[in-house]
Write an enzyme that holds these catalytic residues in place. Structure first.
Site, PDB file in Angstrom:
ATOM      1  N   GLU A 171       0.804  -1.228   0.000  1.00 32.47           N
ATOM      2  CA  GLU A 171       0.000   0.000   0.000  1.00 32.47           C
ATOM      3  C   GLU A 171       0.836   1.277   0.000  1.00 32.47           C
ATOM      4  O   GLU A 171       0.743   2.088   0.946  1.00 32.47           O
ATOM      5  CB  GLU A 171      -0.938   0.011   1.213  1.00 32.47           C
ATOM      6  CG  GLU A 171      -1.909  -1.153   1.255  1.00 32.47           C
ATOM      7  CD  GLU A 171      -2.932  -1.051   2.388  1.00 32.47           C
ATOM      8  OE1 GLU A 171      -2.757  -0.210   3.290  1.00 32.47           O
ATOM      9  OE2 GLU A 171      -3.905  -1.821   2.364  1.00 32.47           O
ATOM     10  N   GLU A 372      -5.123  -8.808   0.771  1.00 30.33           N
ATOM     11  CA  GLU A 372      -5.713  -8.534   2.088  1.00 30.33           C
ATOM     12  C   GLU A 372      -7.204  -8.301   1.915  1.00 30.33           C
ATOM     13  O   GLU A 372      -7.623  -7.592   0.995  1.00 30.33           O
ATOM     14  CB  GLU A 372      -5.143  -7.263   2.756  1.00 30.33           C
ATOM     15  CG  GLU A 372      -3.771  -7.390   3.327  1.00 30.33           C
ATOM     16  CD  GLU A 372      -3.269  -6.102   3.996  1.00 30.33           C
ATOM     17  OE1 GLU A 372      -4.095  -5.342   4.556  1.00 30.33           O
ATOM     18  OE2 GLU A 372      -2.062  -5.861   3.949  1.00 30.33           O
TER      19      GLU A 372
HETATM   20  C1  BG6 Z   1      -4.130  -2.642   5.873  1.00 29.27           C
HETATM   21  C2  BG6 Z   1      -2.669  -2.664   6.220  1.00 29.27           C
HETATM   22  O1  BG6 Z   1      -4.413  -1.509   5.152  1.00 29.27           O
HETATM   23  O2  BG6 Z   1      -5.030  -2.617   6.938  1.00 29.27           O
HETATM   24  C3  BG6 Z   1      -2.372  -3.409   7.504  1.00 29.27           C
HETATM   25  O3  BG6 Z   1      -1.892  -3.194   5.165  1.00 29.27           O
HETATM   26  C4  BG6 Z   1      -3.368  -3.038   8.583  1.00 29.27           C
HETATM   27  O4  BG6 Z   1      -1.049  -3.150   7.880  1.00 29.27           O
HETATM   28  C5  BG6 Z   1      -4.766  -3.394   8.096  1.00 29.27           C
HETATM   29  O5  BG6 Z   1      -3.091  -3.635   9.807  1.00 29.27           O
HETATM   30  C6  BG6 Z   1      -5.872  -3.131   9.115  1.00 29.27           C
HETATM   31  O6  BG6 Z   1      -5.832  -1.822   9.555  1.00 29.27           O
HETATM   32  P1  BG6 Z   1      -6.551  -1.238  10.840  1.00 29.27           P
HETATM   33  O7  BG6 Z   1      -6.239   0.200  10.820  1.00 29.27           O
HETATM   34  O8  BG6 Z   1      -8.000  -1.500  10.707  1.00 29.27           O
HETATM   35  O9  BG6 Z   1      -6.038  -1.916  12.027  1.00 29.27           O
END
Ligand code: BG6
Length: 468
Positions: A171, A372
């Site tokens: 990202e 993801e």
């Molecule tokens: C993604 C990232 O965008 O979101 C991760 O690549 C991150 O590193 C994940 O942990 C979840 O994010 P959050 O802010 O909801 O904990």
């Protein structure tokens, strides 16, 4: 006994895995340098949910054997994590390595392979060494880009005999947004012009790493390199011309600014035109643009959590204000949208299909995977039943809904080879720390005891059947 048939069967050798990162799991044990988040925690603990920082995280540095075994136990066949620049490298200028760190990553990779898990190694997950920010301005500096390439070359040479799938950045757009626009990554600057330069520099850094990879033994033996982008589609409020224009800018600035150069080797003409007109276009050289042109990625990772919706600007942009992308759009909240209230993100599984078809039709149908997708939920302990199992059925539903759209896209010709959840084991998440849990496996922060959730048993079955 009823025999359940598999309705959604995925392509052969599909990746059923999960993603995480070094800084979010390892803990700072034995790590000689601080990244920007380590440093931010050291100077401002209150910026982190419940004052929890990255020092222990999920203790992966000490428990990687048990953790990887659990990942294998729930059927995962591939895992993405990252090699920390601040752990592997002792001297950033020469890329001299820390021998204990080399031993650690060697053991981790061997452990993945022993458990029949494909290791996917990322080189940068928001963890810029803070001293490179202090000394040179971090990603603002082209010298830092070259130091990053030295680090990457070390990784390919040390681990490329076993790691066959590499990622340059996770990202990169979030680095631009977090560090230079919207204040959620240290040093929390608001400077649109710098943001645009960093956006360009990160593209150049990624292309330079791809170029270095092509020279490596790993590439010559069939290894591949990609990048992970958060492609959050931009939907207009309405079909009115000014809403469509606003959403098109959002798409140009937040998605195509990386997607076009990494896949096609060129920046989006309409974006370049707007930035030039506004006097904020990045500085570049013909030589750098040629590096970007000639070093596109082998494959793409796509992170998808929530859609983005845009509408035309309500108020006239104040011309005396310094440049921000927000000059061209306002965020739009869809009435009655489905929400994940804990994270404050809209749930819109249909976007999976739209992303896949966009890649199929506009990006040469490059092979890609969901790198993801996930649902962060606060207070999951309340779902623990009498047998000690966290019954996270909402997560299972969330995944199945998204996978159905992905399945449909694959049926329609999308070249998708896998699905990685965020994440295998609950992990530390930047300033949200441990607020929202995403894992198939829960972690107790006090005892570090890890237990499989209901979704962990669900994915085990999905991976076994290659569908559901
Ligand atoms: C993604 C990232 O965008 O979101 C991760 O690549 C991150 O590193 C994940 O942990 C979840 O994010 P959050 O802010 O909801 O904990």
């Amino acid at each position: 006994m009823a025999i359940l048939s598999i309705k959604y069967k995925f392509p052969k050798n599909f990746w059923w895995g999960a993603a995480t990162s070094g800084p979010q799991t390892e803990g700072r044990f034995n790590k000689k340098h601080a990244n920007v988040f380590d440093h931010w925690f050291d100077i401002e603990k209150n910026a982190f949910f419940n004052g929890v920082g990255p020092n222990v995280a999920s203790n992966f540095y000490n428990s990687y054997k048990e953790d990887i075994k659990m990942m294998a136990d729930i059927g995962l066949n591939s895992i993405r994590t990252s090699i920390q620049w601040t752990r592997l490298i002792k001297d950033f200028e020469t890329a001299e390595v820390d021998t204990e760190a080399v031993a650690f990553y060697n053991q981790v990779i061997d452990e993945f392979l022993k458990n029949k898990i494909i290791p996917v190694m990322n080189l940068q997950h928001f963890d810029l060494p803070v001293e490179l920010y202090d000394k040179y301005g971090g990603w603002e500096s082209k010298h830092v880009l070259d130091l990053f390439v030295l680090f990457a070359e070390k990784c390919f040479a040390l681990f490329g005999d076993r790691v066959k799938h590499w990622i340059t950045f996770n990202e990169p757009m979030v680095i631009v947004e977090g560090q230079y626009l919207y204040k959620f990554h240290y040093p929390n600057i608001v400077d649109g012009k710098k943001a645009v330069q960093v956006l360009y520099n990160l593209n150049l850094a990624s292309a330079k790493v791809v170029a270095a990879f092509k020279q490596s033994k790993c590439a010559k033996q069939g290894g591949e390199i990609g990048v992970v982008l958060n492609l959050t589609p931009s939907y207009p409020r309405s079909q009115a011309e000014d809403d469509i224009k606003a959403a098109a800018f959002v798409e140009d600035f937040f998605n195509k600014s990386f997607l076009d150069p990494v896949v096609k080797g060129e920046f989006t003409p309409s974006l370049v035109q707007t930035l030039r007109k506004d006097g904020v276009l990045w500085e570049s050289t013909a030589e750098e643009l040629a590096i970007i042109k000639n070093n596109t990625v082998d494959f793409l990772g796509v992170n998808y959590y929530q859609p983005r919706r845009a509408k035309s600007k309500g108020a006239v942009w104040d011309k005396t204000k310094s440049w921000m992308p927000d000059k061209y759009f306002d965020d739009y909240e869809l009435p009655n949208r489905r929400m994940n209230p804990y994270r404050g993100w809209e749930i819109y599984p249909q976007a999976m299909y739209d992303i896949a078809i966009n890649i199929r039709d506009n990006y040469n149908n490059i092979h890609w995977y969901i790198s993801e997708n996930g649902m962060g939920v606060e207070g999951e302990e309340k779902y623990r039943n009498a047998d000690g199992l966290i019954e996270d059925v909402y997560r299972i539903d969330f995944y199945e809904e998204h996978l159905r759209y992905l399945y449909k896209a694959i049926q329609d010709g999308a070249n998708c080879f896998g699905f990685h959840a965020w994440t295998a084991i609950d992990c530390w998440s930047w300033s949200n720390a441990y607020k929202n849990r995403y894992g198939y496996i829960a972690v107790d922060l006090i005892t570090q005891i890890k237990t499989i959730k209901k979704s962990g048993y669900w994915i085990k079955n999905v991976a076994k059947e290659n569908g559901f």
